[in-house]
Design an enzyme around this catalytic site. Sequence first.
Site, PDB file in Angstrom:
ATOM      1  N   ASP A  73     -89.552   3.007 -94.197  1.00 36.09           N
ATOM      2  CA  ASP A  73     -89.364   1.573 -93.965  1.00 36.09           C
ATOM      3  C   ASP A  73     -89.540   0.744 -95.224  1.00 36.09           C
ATOM      4  O   ASP A  73     -89.225  -0.452 -95.228  1.00 36.09           O
ATOM      5  CB  ASP A  73     -90.355   1.079 -92.906  1.00 36.09           C
ATOM      6  CG  ASP A  73     -90.025   1.592 -91.514  1.00 36.09           C
ATOM      7  OD1 ASP A  73     -88.859   1.966 -91.294  1.00 36.09           O
ATOM      8  OD2 ASP A  73     -90.922   1.626 -90.657  1.00 36.09           O
ATOM      9  N   GLY A 129     -98.927   6.918 -98.583  1.00 35.20           N
ATOM     10  CA  GLY A 129     -98.510   6.754 -97.204  1.00 35.20           C
ATOM     11  C   GLY A 129     -98.456   8.069 -96.462  1.00 35.20           C
ATOM     12  O   GLY A 129     -97.765   8.999 -96.881  1.00 35.20           O
ATOM     13  N   GLY A 166     -92.445   9.827 -93.412  1.00 37.87           N
ATOM     14  CA  GLY A 166     -91.815  10.140 -94.676  1.00 37.87           C
ATOM     15  C   GLY A 166     -92.726  10.902 -95.606  1.00 37.87           C
ATOM     16  O   GLY A 166     -92.368  11.967 -96.133  1.00 37.87           O
ATOM     17  N   GLU A 178     -89.982  -1.598 -74.040  1.00 37.48           N
ATOM     18  CA  GLU A 178     -90.907  -0.593 -73.526  1.00 37.48           C
ATOM     19  C   GLU A 178     -92.218  -1.227 -73.077  1.00 37.48           C
ATOM     20  O   GLU A 178     -92.757  -0.874 -72.013  1.00 37.48           O
ATOM     21  CB  GLU A 178     -91.128   0.481 -74.595  1.00 37.48           C
ATOM     22  CG  GLU A 178     -89.889   1.350 -74.794  1.00 37.48           C
ATOM     23  CD  GLU A 178     -89.942   2.250 -76.016  1.00 37.48           C
ATOM     24  OE1 GLU A 178     -89.202   3.237 -76.052  1.00 37.48           O
ATOM     25  OE2 GLU A 178     -90.725   1.956 -76.940  1.00 37.48           O
TER      26      GLU A 178
END
Length: 438
Positions: A316, A27, A31, A187
């Site tokens: 997440d 990933g 993070g 938004e």
Amino acid sequence: MSDTLTPPGTAPNPSPDSAPHRLVIVGGGFGGLGLAKSLQAKGLEITIIDQRNHHLFQPLLYQVATTILPTSDVAWPIRNLFKSRKDVTTLLDEVTGVDTEAKRVLLKEGAPVGYDTLVLATGARHSYFGHDEWEPFAPGLKSLEDATTIRRRVLSAFEEAELTSDADERDALLSFVIVGAGATGVELAGIIAELAQRILPPEFRNIDTRKARVILIEAGPRVLPAFPKELSDYAETALKRLGVTVMTDHAVTAMSDAGVTVSGQEIPTRTAIWAAGVTASPAAGWLGAEADRAGRVKVNPDLTVPGHPDIFVIGDTAAVEREDGSPVPGLAPAAKQQGQFVAKVLKARLAGQKQDDKFVYRHQGSLATIGKRSAVADFGRIRLKGALAWWLWGIAHIYFLIGTRSRIAVALNWLWSFISGRNSARLITQRDIHSDKR
């Protein structure tokens, strides 16, 4: 060095002749990137695996979807970010599983990649709460492909409304439904309303874009449920001032290419957007680990997986609790802090130092915009709203962008939009990844 890390606090100091310690990060989000950038150590080799070749600044992704920013302003090639780091290897591939016995990461295309320490930072995807068949009608917003699809649908709806002579079809084309009133939903609703009310009217001849309806649907009692009620109330008032129809305490029960059904009422629309929920990546299944209801791996206080001291899960993908028992929010700063924490843990392990720290999240505040000149900001005791919060939101996001070029480009785009009242990325490009109907 042994292929297996010993428990925290007892890792040996590698000798110059030992094999390098293999750290695999799955990933390239906040993070994973935060970890790789914070960690450099002798005898350490880092491999970053991601199914996309770029790091994505997700907090501004909705601005790509709503024509304010081009894709190049919110994404950067991972390889380029680490071009001067000879200890970092980047692989473009999709992870299909983890062999914890053989300590290998399984890939869709390439050969398995061995690890001594594994960090899963695989993020989350949108959840349709058991109704995945709704995705073609209401794409979520998690990738550049999602953003360009939404932008294409929004702009195409105005173009098709300009062409049609059917009044009912025109009304459906000029109805935009956003499901979910968290920060992303609010938004999106605010900017689409700005687009219809203030930017597009001079450019069309057969339709009045100001008659477009922007409908924000929330199953809960208020918009921005993670914010204090006073800021939530302000946001709802600001949205209504822009012409947005806010429907709280309403749940979506059906979707089709004809429209969205809400509490038994069908709303004809050709453009629906999903911002209602997320679910974690399948990392828990790869590890056979316990997960929470959202699929996030339940981790130890040091972010390792129970029974696997050599595997960390962050961002997440991880279910992490704060000191008061509340969950750590799924925000970019939280993932970044977790990556930096794991870097500190690994440095201590590799140096053979005692390490028994637990991750402590430091909340840096929550911000959300409502249109172009209004926002809300929650810093605990300090709460801001209106233009001051909007300027603070802009400064914070420019600060967190990667690279000087990106900061300058975004600042110039925002300045142009603010002064001219026009958006610079109003292009219909690429195909629709969710449906061939457009």
